[in-house]
Scaffold this active site. Structure first.
Site, PDB file in Angstrom:
ATOM      1  N   ARG A 116       0.859  -1.196   0.000  1.00  0.00           N
ATOM      2  CA  ARG A 116       0.000   0.000   0.000  1.00  0.00           C
ATOM      3  C   ARG A 116       0.883   1.229   0.000  1.00  0.00           C
ATOM      4  O   ARG A 116       1.768   1.361   0.842  1.00  0.00           O
ATOM      5  CB  ARG A 116      -0.875   0.022   1.262  1.00  0.00           C
ATOM      6  CG  ARG A 116      -1.889  -1.048   1.311  1.00  0.00           C
ATOM      7  CD  ARG A 116      -3.027  -0.700   2.242  1.00  0.00           C
ATOM      8  NE  ARG A 116      -2.629  -0.162   3.542  1.00  0.00           N
ATOM      9  CZ  ARG A 116      -3.489   0.256   4.441  1.00  0.00           C
ATOM     10  NH1 ARG A 116      -4.784   0.204   4.205  1.00  0.00           N
ATOM     11  NH2 ARG A 116      -3.072   0.725   5.603  1.00  0.00           N
TER      12      ARG A 116
ATOM     13  N   THR B  33      -1.299   7.455  -0.239  1.00  0.00           N
ATOM     14  CA  THR B  33      -2.640   7.318  -0.834  1.00  0.00           C
ATOM     15  C   THR B  33      -3.395   6.098  -0.329  1.00  0.00           C
ATOM     16  O   THR B  33      -4.616   5.999  -0.498  1.00  0.00           O
ATOM     17  CB  THR B  33      -2.537   7.175  -2.370  1.00  0.00           C
ATOM     18  OG1 THR B  33      -1.842   5.950  -2.650  1.00  0.00           O
ATOM     19  CG2 THR B  33      -1.786   8.336  -3.001  1.00  0.00           C
TER      20      THR B  33
ATOM     21  N   ASP C  10       0.248  -3.737  11.865  1.00  0.00           N
ATOM     22  CA  ASP C  10       0.732  -4.063  10.514  1.00  0.00           C
ATOM     23  C   ASP C  10       1.091  -5.550  10.466  1.00  0.00           C
ATOM     24  O   ASP C  10       2.061  -5.997  11.084  1.00  0.00           O
ATOM     25  CB  ASP C  10       1.958  -3.200  10.190  1.00  0.00           C
ATOM     26  CG  ASP C  10       2.365  -3.358   8.729  1.00  0.00           C
ATOM     27  OD1 ASP C  10       2.315  -2.360   7.999  1.00  0.00           O
ATOM     28  OD2 ASP C  10       2.704  -4.493   8.322  1.00  0.00           O
TER      29      ASP C  10
ATOM     30  N   ASP D 235       4.683  -6.535   9.115  1.00  0.00           N
ATOM     31  CA  ASP D 235       5.750  -6.210  10.075  1.00  0.00           C
ATOM     32  C   ASP D 235       5.727  -7.168  11.262  1.00  0.00           C
ATOM     33  O   ASP D 235       6.780  -7.563  11.773  1.00  0.00           O
ATOM     34  CB  ASP D 235       5.583  -4.762  10.574  1.00  0.00           C
ATOM     35  CG  ASP D 235       6.053  -3.747   9.533  1.00  0.00           C
ATOM     36  OD1 ASP D 235       6.736  -4.154   8.575  1.00  0.00           O
ATOM     37  OD2 ASP D 235       5.723  -2.559   9.683  1.00  0.00           O
TER      38      ASP D 235
HETATM   39  C1  PRP Z   1      -1.286  -5.135   4.054  1.00  0.00           C
HETATM   40  C2  PRP Z   1      -2.122  -6.395   4.081  1.00  0.00           C
HETATM   41  C3  PRP Z   1      -2.907  -6.287   2.801  1.00  0.00           C
HETATM   42  C4  PRP Z   1      -3.142  -4.811   2.699  1.00  0.00           C
HETATM   43  C5  PRP Z   1      -4.548  -4.515   3.131  1.00  0.00           C
HETATM   44  O1  PRP Z   1      -0.183  -5.266   3.226  1.00  0.00           O
HETATM   45  O2  PRP Z   1      -1.339  -7.561   4.189  1.00  0.00           O
HETATM   46  O3  PRP Z   1      -2.219  -6.766   1.659  1.00  0.00           O
HETATM   47  O4  PRP Z   1      -2.220  -4.170   3.577  1.00  0.00           O
HETATM   48  O5  PRP Z   1      -4.856  -3.179   2.952  1.00  0.00           O
HETATM   49  P1  PRP Z   1      -5.963  -2.681   1.923  1.00  0.00           P
HETATM   50  O6  PRP Z   1      -7.157  -3.558   2.110  1.00  0.00           O
HETATM   51  O7  PRP Z   1      -6.202  -1.277   2.361  1.00  0.00           O
HETATM   52  O8  PRP Z   1      -5.390  -2.761   0.544  1.00  0.00           O
HETATM   53  P2  PRP Z   1       0.917  -4.112   3.088  1.00  0.00           P
HETATM   54  O9  PRP Z   1       0.552  -3.195   1.984  1.00  0.00           O
HETATM   55  O10 PRP Z   1       1.150  -3.492   4.438  1.00  0.00           O
HETATM   56  O11 PRP Z   1       2.190  -4.919   2.598  1.00  0.00           O
HETATM   57  P3  PRP Z   1       3.069  -6.016   3.389  1.00  0.00           P
HETATM   58  O12 PRP Z   1       2.235  -7.256   3.522  1.00  0.00           O
HETATM   59  O13 PRP Z   1       4.242  -6.217   2.475  1.00  0.00           O
HETATM   60  O14 PRP Z   1       3.458  -5.449   4.724  1.00  0.00           O
HETATM   61  N1  URA Z   2      -2.577  -3.560   6.611  1.00  0.00           N
HETATM   62  C1  URA Z   2      -2.276  -4.085   7.812  1.00  0.00           C
HETATM   63  O1  URA Z   2      -1.306  -4.857   7.934  1.00  0.00           O
HETATM   64  N2  URA Z   2      -3.029  -3.729   8.858  1.00  0.00           N
HETATM   65  C2  URA Z   2      -4.081  -2.897   8.763  1.00  0.00           C
HETATM   66  O2  URA Z   2      -4.742  -2.637   9.782  1.00  0.00           O
HETATM   67  C3  URA Z   2      -4.389  -2.371   7.503  1.00  0.00           C
HETATM   68  C4  URA Z   2      -3.623  -2.722   6.435  1.00  0.00           C
END
Ligand code: PRP
Ligand code: URA
Length: 214
Positions: A109, A113, A205, A208
């Site tokens: 994400r 944005t 997160d 993380d």
């Molecule tokens: C997180 C999660 C989803 C997304 C959800 O990933 O694992 O993929 O956010 O958010 P959304 O519904 O608003 O799109 P992130 O973008 O943090 O990436 P990561 O798994 O690499 O940490």
């Molecule tokens: N991605 C995450 O990992 N946690 C949230 O709460 C939203 C997006």
């Protein structure tokens, strides 16, 4: 369970699942335990999401007599985690179906944005013949799930299921409306998104916490 999101949305809310999700939510749960819980939850949710897998009759002999029993029909399955956090659910799912092939979709994400940005896609062939289980612990705005499913459909995928551990109502509504043909399985439905598009109360997160990054 009935809900306002449509017939393609299944909110599981099983006490054993919810107990494990509650442990995940606790900020004092460390990386090691978090990872194990995500894996176990992946398995429990997969068990539910795959309850309609077709079976076929097979002749065997028990120690007592010959019998016609049911075994999984040789339908092709693909598990597709959304990177990174979806990776944490894969081993739980493959423990249920060890012969499944695994694809990967990379998305993150944008911090400003909150829109998903795609950076990787590799899917097992023939994707159009497979039942596809996409996994990601979180569905917040729904953007990542919607785009991942769009991408899989663009590659020819048709029989698609999406499983997430926690969803926000805002994202789940958008996802269910964008892809009414996709069966969506949610562990717990949370209250709302905050100003940073994080799920409340959520678990923080997911990526993380699984990988110990910040
Ligand atoms: C997180 C999660 C989803 C997304 C959800 O990933 O694992 O993929 O956010 O958010 P959304 O519904 O608003 O799109 P992130 O973008 O943090 O990436 P990561 O798994 O690499 O940490
Ligand atoms: N991605 C995450 O990992 N946690 C949230 O709460 C939203 C997006």
């Amino acid at each position: 369970m009935d809900n306002n999101f449509g017939p393609n949305v299944h909110i599981l809310d099983h006490p054993l699942l919810t107990h494990k999700i509650s442990l995940l939510r606790d900020k004092n749960t460390g990386t090691n335990e978090f990872r194990s819980l995500v894996e176990e939850i992946g398995m429990l949710m997969g068990f539910e999401a795959l309850s309609d897998l077709p079976t076929q009759d097979v002749e065997i002999e028990t120690p007592i007599e010959k019998a016609t029993v049911k075994m999984l029909a040789g339908r092709k399955l693909a598990i597709v985690p959304i990177l990174r956090a979806g990776l944490g659910m894969v081993s739980g799912l493959t423990s249920l179906v060890p012969s499944a092939k695994i694809g990967h979709i990379g998305m993150y994400r944008d911090p400003e944005t909150h829109e998903p940005v795609e950076y990787f896609c590799k899917l097992p062939d023939p994707i159009e013949e497979r039942t596809i289980v996409i996994c990601d612990p979180m569905c917040a705005t729904g953007g990542s799930a919607i785009d991942a499913i769009n991408l899989i459909k663009k590659h020819g995928g048709k029989m698609i299921k999406f499983i997430c551990i926690i969803a926000a109502p805002e994202g789940l509504k958008k996802l269910a409306a964008a892809h009414p043909d996709v069966q969506i399985y949610v562990g717990n439905l949370d209250r709302c998104l905050n100003e940073n598009a994080y799920i409340c109360p959520g678990l923080g997160d997911a990526g993380d916490r699984i990988f110990g990054t910040k």
